[in-house]
Design a protein around this motif. Structure first.
Motif: not given
Length: 163
Positions: A1-17
């Protein structure tokens, strides 16, 4: 298992067709109130809250005039739009109701309150607000214990600000 992602990481946007750019902008800007930041010709638009470069991107590059994605195939289940508090969630739901868009579901997940609907292209949309972390339900061992309880949508709508 890898180290967890930084806790302040966020999904920045969605891009929809989308099949129809004007129709999609009408929903995300005209109903939900996101602001158009930029059009990319007549094939894409970038929308946001508060002047950010974009939270939602819409394009017709491969989908103009196309049908919605089949529900029983892999792909996006829903995109969640997180409001800062219950009043703002109530405002968003009131906009949807006023526009005649059907609400497909609503739930109190313990950690959040959520209302579910579809955009004009059949993409699932969750309008939600999170409760403070200290109020999240936990099991006796301290692990997160989310639930799927009913949400009283009318009580939520009663908290919408007057327009």
């Amino acid at each position: 298992m890898t180290a967890p992602v930084h806790p302040e990481t966020r999904i920045g946007h969605i891009h929809l067709k989308v099949a129809d750019l004007d129709r999609a902008v009408g929903f995300y800007a005209g109903v939900l109130g996101f602001e158009v930041q930029q059009y990319f010709g007549d094939s894409a638009a970038f929308l946001s809250a508060g002047g950010y470069h974009h939270h939602i991107a819409l394009n017709t590059w491969h989908s103009k005039g196309g049908p919605p994605a089949p529900k029983h195939r892999a792909g996006l289940f829903h995109a969640a739009i997180l409001y800062p508090d219950r009043t703002q969630l109530a405002d968003a739901v009131a906009r949807v109701v006023a526009a005649g868009i059907p609400i497909e579901g609503a739930a109190d997940h313990g950690v959040s309150e959520a209302v579910y609907l579809s955009d004009p292209d059949g993409n699932g949309i969750e309008l939600c607000r999170d409760r403070p972390r200290e109020d999240w339900p936990r099991d006796p061992g301290g692990a997160l214990a989310m639930v799927n309880a009913p949400l009283d949508v009318q009580a939520l709508l009663n908290e919408a600000p007057d327009r």
